[in-house]
Design a protein around this motif. Structure first.
Motif, mmCIF file in Angstrom:
data_model
loop_
_atom_site.group_PDB
_atom_site.id
_atom_site.type_symbol
_atom_site.label_atom_id
_atom_site.label_comp_id
_atom_site.label_asym_id
_atom_site.label_seq_id
_atom_site.Cartn_x
_atom_site.Cartn_y
_atom_site.Cartn_z
ATOM 1 N N TRP A 59 0.846 -1.091 -0.038
ATOM 2 C CA TRP A 59 0.152 0.020 0.240
ATOM 3 C C TRP A 59 0.978 1.144 0.127
ATOM 4 C CZ3 TRP A 59 -4.832 -1.011 -1.217
ATOM 5 C CH2 TRP A 59 -5.378 -2.084 -0.655
ATOM 6 N N ARG A 60 1.819 1.291 0.783
ATOM 7 C CA ARG A 60 3.026 2.282 0.822
ATOM 8 C C ARG A 60 3.404 2.670 -0.469
ATOM 9 N NH1 ARG A 60 4.925 -0.220 6.365
ATOM 10 N NH2 ARG A 60 3.942 1.174 7.900
ATOM 11 N N LEU A 110 2.586 1.352 -3.560
ATOM 12 C CA LEU A 110 1.577 1.752 -4.516
ATOM 13 C C LEU A 110 0.992 3.370 -4.183
ATOM 14 C CD1 LEU A 110 -0.128 0.310 -6.383
ATOM 15 C CD2 LEU A 110 -2.100 0.168 -5.041
ATOM 16 N N GLY A 111 0.940 3.705 -3.051
ATOM 17 C CA GLY A 111 0.694 5.200 -3.003
ATOM 18 C C GLY A 111 1.672 5.995 -3.602
ATOM 19 N N MET A 112 3.219 5.472 -3.248
ATOM 20 C CA MET A 112 4.400 6.367 -3.956
ATOM 21 C C MET A 112 4.137 6.271 -5.382
ATOM 22 S SD MET A 112 8.155 5.174 -3.504
ATOM 23 C CE MET A 112 8.029 3.422 -4.157
ATOM 24 N N ILE A 118 1.609 5.961 -7.426
ATOM 25 C CA ILE A 118 0.233 6.843 -8.036
ATOM 26 C C ILE A 118 0.020 8.258 -7.556
ATOM 27 C CG2 ILE A 118 -0.854 4.705 -8.469
ATOM 28 C CD1 ILE A 118 -2.685 5.368 -6.283
ATOM 29 N N SER A 119 0.983 8.582 -6.327
ATOM 30 C CA SER A 119 0.771 9.837 -5.819
ATOM 31 C C SER A 119 0.956 10.709 -6.826
ATOM 32 C CB SER A 119 2.019 10.094 -4.752
ATOM 33 O OG SER A 119 2.582 11.349 -4.844
ATOM 34 N N GLY A 120 -0.107 11.878 -6.815
ATOM 35 C CA GLY A 120 -0.142 12.839 -7.836
ATOM 36 C C GLY A 120 -0.792 12.653 -9.023
ATOM 37 N N MET A 136 -8.245 11.001 -5.375
ATOM 38 C CA MET A 136 -8.460 9.904 -4.205
ATOM 39 C C MET A 136 -10.102 9.990 -3.866
ATOM 40 S SD MET A 136 -5.652 8.683 -3.915
ATOM 41 C CE MET A 136 -6.124 7.795 -2.643
ATOM 42 N N ALA A 138 -11.180 -0.445 5.687
ATOM 43 C CA ALA A 138 -10.162 -0.581 6.639
ATOM 44 C C ALA A 138 -10.418 0.218 7.957
ATOM 45 C CB ALA A 138 -9.003 0.564 5.950
ATOM 46 N N ARG A 140 -5.120 1.852 4.522
ATOM 47 C CA ARG A 140 -5.219 3.410 4.904
ATOM 48 C C ARG A 140 -3.712 3.935 4.402
ATOM 49 N NH1 ARG A 140 -3.588 0.614 9.074
ATOM 50 N NH2 ARG A 140 -1.909 1.372 10.437
ATOM 51 N N PHE A 141 -2.670 3.074 4.380
ATOM 52 C CA PHE A 141 -1.557 3.504 3.958
ATOM 53 C C PHE A 141 -1.408 4.330 2.508
ATOM 54 C CE2 PHE A 141 0.466 0.724 7.032
ATOM 55 C CZ PHE A 141 0.734 1.946 8.131
ATOM 56 N N LEU A 142 -2.468 3.806 1.789
ATOM 57 C CA LEU A 142 -2.565 4.269 0.392
ATOM 58 C C LEU A 142 -2.729 5.921 0.163
ATOM 59 C CD1 LEU A 142 -2.163 3.526 -2.554
ATOM 60 C CD2 LEU A 142 -4.504 2.944 -2.528
ATOM 61 N N PRO A 143 -3.973 6.184 0.670
ATOM 62 C CA PRO A 143 -4.325 7.797 0.556
ATOM 63 C C PRO A 143 -3.195 8.451 1.467
ATOM 64 C CG PRO A 143 -6.088 6.395 1.928
ATOM 65 C CD PRO A 143 -5.206 5.379 1.069
ATOM 66 N N THR A 191 0.191 7.868 1.993
ATOM 67 C CA THR A 191 1.289 8.142 1.187
ATOM 68 C C THR A 191 0.997 9.314 0.008
ATOM 69 O OG1 THR A 191 1.595 5.793 1.394
ATOM 70 C CG2 THR A 191 2.990 6.792 0.184
ATOM 71 N N VAL A 192 -0.038 8.853 -0.680
ATOM 72 C CA VAL A 192 -0.545 9.771 -1.772
ATOM 73 C C VAL A 192 -0.582 11.263 -1.271
ATOM 74 C CG1 VAL A 192 -2.354 10.396 -3.526
ATOM 75 C CG2 VAL A 192 -1.742 7.890 -3.097
ATOM 76 N N LEU A 212 3.602 12.395 -0.195
ATOM 77 C CA LEU A 212 4.642 12.350 -0.697
ATOM 78 C C LEU A 212 4.822 13.476 -1.840
ATOM 79 C CD1 LEU A 212 5.271 8.668 -2.076
ATOM 80 C CD2 LEU A 212 6.428 10.078 -0.312
ATOM 81 N N PRO A 213 3.831 14.157 -2.256
ATOM 82 C CA PRO A 213 4.198 15.514 -3.020
ATOM 83 C C PRO A 213 4.975 16.420 -2.475
ATOM 84 C CG PRO A 213 1.883 14.724 -3.528
ATOM 85 C CD PRO A 213 2.500 13.804 -2.199
#
Lengths: 109, 214
Positions: A18-19, A21-23, A25-27, A31, A43, B63-66, B68-69, B72-73
């Motif tokens: 998840w971390r 994947l978040g990295m 697709i970030s930006g 969401m 969750a 929950r880490f997905l949102p 991190t998103v 990170l920026p």
């Protein structure tokens, strides 16, 4: 023993996905889609369900305390937490002391 | 600080459940997410199938997905892959995330990543130490104090969840999950975390949509 280690590492990889994947697709994605709202709900509900279950129907060490003792300690912790402007440390310390005190009284020491 | 208290409780819980110390430490190193670790511990004690445990733990980490998103920026220049970021996101957890979201906008861009890594790494090491200390203490403490220590883990989530959940679907999900989790547990202990979360979460999501349309 090796099985347990593999299990834990697999859980770690699942968590890291998840971390990572978040990295990636970030930006790039929005969401606020319905899917992310649903995933967020699941969750939250999992953690809430697990927490409620541990407090209402505990196994192991906590099973030796009574339901009333756990609920009162929990309620006291919440009240103090909000009284001290959401101070986690004070809230948790209160819950800890309350549970120890209640169980001590309960056993007539 | 407080997260470390949660890990003290996790260590004590592991010790009380006769879960080996090395396994508790390994889970703090590789998973580093307290809800997932609690779920793993409880489920392996309940005798759930390994596949179920991995799926459940992975889902509680969604929950880490949102998170991190969102974070990170601020930490990097967009689009460029950087292995340092790949390593840094492993350290991302609730406490480090809330602190960074608050603090990073005030720092010059070049100092944000080092600040985050420093903060999160310190956190990580403290949690490792706390796991071991909680584990070791649990044996030497009187049973009543040990119960209090084990209680700290779930209590941490009660306070964080009730105190920090602001969105409407979040509140609904908490309520539905808190009802569904224990109920499903009565029917089927091995499936409770996963099924309870799916049922409670989907119910909350549906309720949120229905009420929004009115």
């Amino acid at each position: 023993m090796i099985e347990l280690a593999l299990l834990i590492v697999a859980c770690g990889i699942g968590t890291y996905l998840w971390r990572g994947l978040g990295m990636l697709i970030s930006g790039r994605v929005r969401m606020d889609s319905a899917f992310f709202a649903w995933a967020g709900c699941v969750a939250y509900a999992m953690i809430a369900g697990l927490t409620a279950r541990i407090i209402l129907l505990p196994t192991g060490t906590l099973a030796a305390t009574s339901l009333a003792e756990r609920l009162v300690a929990c309620a006291l912790a919440l009240v103090v937490y909000f009284m001290f402007r959401r101070n986690l440390f004070v809230g948790i310390a209160t819950g800890f002391v309350a549970l120890v005190a209640l169980t001590t009284i309960g056993r007539g020491f | 600080m407080v997260l470390a208290a949660g890990y003290l409780g996790f260590g004590a819980l592991a010790s009380g459940s006769e879960f080996p110390l090395w396994a508790a430490l390994l889970s703090t190193v590789t998973i580093f997410a307290l809800p997932g670790q609690l779920a793993m511990l409880e489920m392996s004690i309940a005798g759930s199938a390994a596949v179920m445990i991995v799926i459940t733990v992975s889902l509680t980490a969604a929950r880490f997905l949102p998170m991190t998103v969102a974070l990170l920026p601020m930490l990097r220049s967009p689009g460029r892959f950087d292995w340092r970021i790949g390593a840094a996101v492993h350290l991302l957890a609730m406490t480090g995330w809330t602190a960074s979201m608050r603090r990073c906008p005030d720092l010059p861009p070049g100092e944000r990543l080092p600040w985050f890594v420093g903060f999160a790494l310190t956190n990580w090491v403290c949690c490792l130490v706390a796991t071991a200390v909680g584990y070791a203490l649990a044996d030497s403490l009187p049973p009543l104090v040990r119960q209090g220590l084990v209680f700290v883990g779930p209590l941490y989530f009660v306070l964080i969840l009730i105190g920090e959940t602001r969105t409407r679907h979040g509140v609904l999900a908490l309520a539905c999950g808190a009802v569904a989790g224990p109920l499903v547990h009565l029917a089927s202990p091995q499936w409770s975390v996963m099924l309870g979360g799916l049922i409670g979460g989907t119910a909350a999501w549906g309720l949120n949509r229905m009420t929004q349309r009115d």
